[in-house]
Scaffold this active site. Structure first.
Site, PDB file in Angstrom:
ATOM      1  N   VAL A  47      -4.273  -9.747  -3.667  1.00 30.59           N
ATOM      2  CA  VAL A  47      -4.498  -8.524  -2.893  1.00 30.59           C
ATOM      3  C   VAL A  47      -5.279  -7.513  -3.735  1.00 30.59           C
ATOM      4  O   VAL A  47      -6.164  -6.817  -3.233  1.00 30.59           O
ATOM      5  CB  VAL A  47      -3.164  -7.902  -2.405  1.00 30.59           C
ATOM      6  CG1 VAL A  47      -3.401  -6.562  -1.716  1.00 30.59           C
ATOM      7  CG2 VAL A  47      -2.441  -8.857  -1.466  1.00 30.59           C
ATOM      8  N   CYS A  48      -4.979  -7.470  -5.013  1.00 33.04           N
ATOM      9  CA  CYS A  48      -5.581  -6.468  -5.911  1.00 33.04           C
ATOM     10  C   CYS A  48      -7.108  -6.434  -5.857  1.00 33.04           C
ATOM     11  O   CYS A  48      -7.691  -5.355  -5.717  1.00 33.04           O
ATOM     12  CB  CYS A  48      -5.094  -6.673  -7.337  1.00 33.04           C
ATOM     13  SG  CYS A  48      -3.296  -6.552  -7.507  1.00 33.04           S
ATOM     14  N   PRO A  49      -7.815  -7.577  -5.927  1.00 32.42           N
ATOM     15  CA  PRO A  49      -9.275  -7.474  -5.913  1.00 32.42           C
ATOM     16  C   PRO A  49      -9.812  -6.919  -4.596  1.00 32.42           C
ATOM     17  O   PRO A  49     -10.841  -6.237  -4.589  1.00 32.42           O
ATOM     18  CB  PRO A  49      -9.758  -8.896  -6.167  1.00 32.42           C
ATOM     19  CG  PRO A  49      -8.585  -9.786  -6.079  1.00 32.42           C
ATOM     20  CD  PRO A  49      -7.358  -8.933  -6.191  1.00 32.42           C
ATOM     21  N   LEU A  52      -9.317  -3.111  -4.894  1.00 30.74           N
ATOM     22  CA  LEU A  52     -10.206  -2.546  -5.900  1.00 30.74           C
ATOM     23  C   LEU A  52     -11.652  -2.546  -5.411  1.00 30.74           C
ATOM     24  O   LEU A  52     -12.388  -1.586  -5.632  1.00 30.74           O
ATOM     25  CB  LEU A  52     -10.052  -3.300  -7.220  1.00 30.74           C
ATOM     26  CG  LEU A  52      -8.695  -3.100  -7.891  1.00 30.74           C
ATOM     27  CD1 LEU A  52      -8.457  -4.161  -8.963  1.00 30.74           C
ATOM     28  CD2 LEU A  52      -8.554  -1.706  -8.468  1.00 30.74           C
TER      29      LEU A  52
END
Length: 188
Positions: A47-49, A52
């Site tokens: 999920v993070c990328p 970001l």
């Protein structure tokens, strides 16, 4: 968690930013401008990328608004660079990433999952006086929305620049605001 309205705590972290050498950031460097601390659990995740990258699409606009963005995880600045150098999504990002392997920032902002050594998915908007004005925290599987964050920052900046005015729900730039008074009680 009474963190809204509190002063950010002292910190020093090493940052990675595309096109620059590693450099240190402290709480004193943040003061005097708006800042977003964008905590995420870990580099090289799922999920993070997406979050970001979404934030990266707003970075230039946020900078024009006088806002600096700091991506923060409990990874090292070396890991941030490695992720930047190997991921197509992360490789496009221009904002600094702070290494927090000692968990100082995650503890300062009360988002550290001690048992895992990871930060929660959380966002903090800090005003030029170093005071936390906005926070958002979601569960691991729910990504954030940079459009909504940008809207909230515009509202916080408006309120700061226009004492006595407040922004109602779903306020957008150039929309009507309110002047709280007894005349409005029960009429809204």
């Amino acid at each position: 968690m009474g963190i809204i309205g509190s002063q950010i705590k002292p910190f020093k972290a090493t940052a990675f930013q595309a096109g620059k050498d590693f450099f240190d950031i402290t709480d004193e460097d943040v003061k005097g401008k708006w800042a977003v601390f964008f905590f995420y659990p870990a580099d090289f995740t799922f999920v993070c990328p997406t979050e970001l990258e979404d934030m990266g699409e707003k970075y230039e606009m946020l900078q024009k608004m006088g806002v600096e963005v700091y991506g923060v995880s409990t990874d090292t600045h070396f890991s941030h660079k490695a992720w930047h150098d190997t991921s197509e999504k992360i490789g496009k990002l221009q904002f600094p990433f702070l290494g927090d392997q000692n968990h100082i920032l995650a503890r300062n902002f009360d988002v550290l999952r001690e048992e895992m050594g990871l930060a929660d998915r959380a966002t903090f908007v800090v005003d030029p006086d170093g005071v936390i004005q906005i926070m958002e925290q979601t569960c691991e599987g729910v990504g954030r929305n940079a459009n909504e964050l940008t809207r909230k920052i515009k509202a916080a900046q408006y309120v700061r620049e226009n004492p006595g005015q407040v922004c109602p729900a779903a306020w957008e730039e150039d929309s009507e605001t309110l002047s709280p008074s007894l005349d409005l009680v029960g009429k809204i």
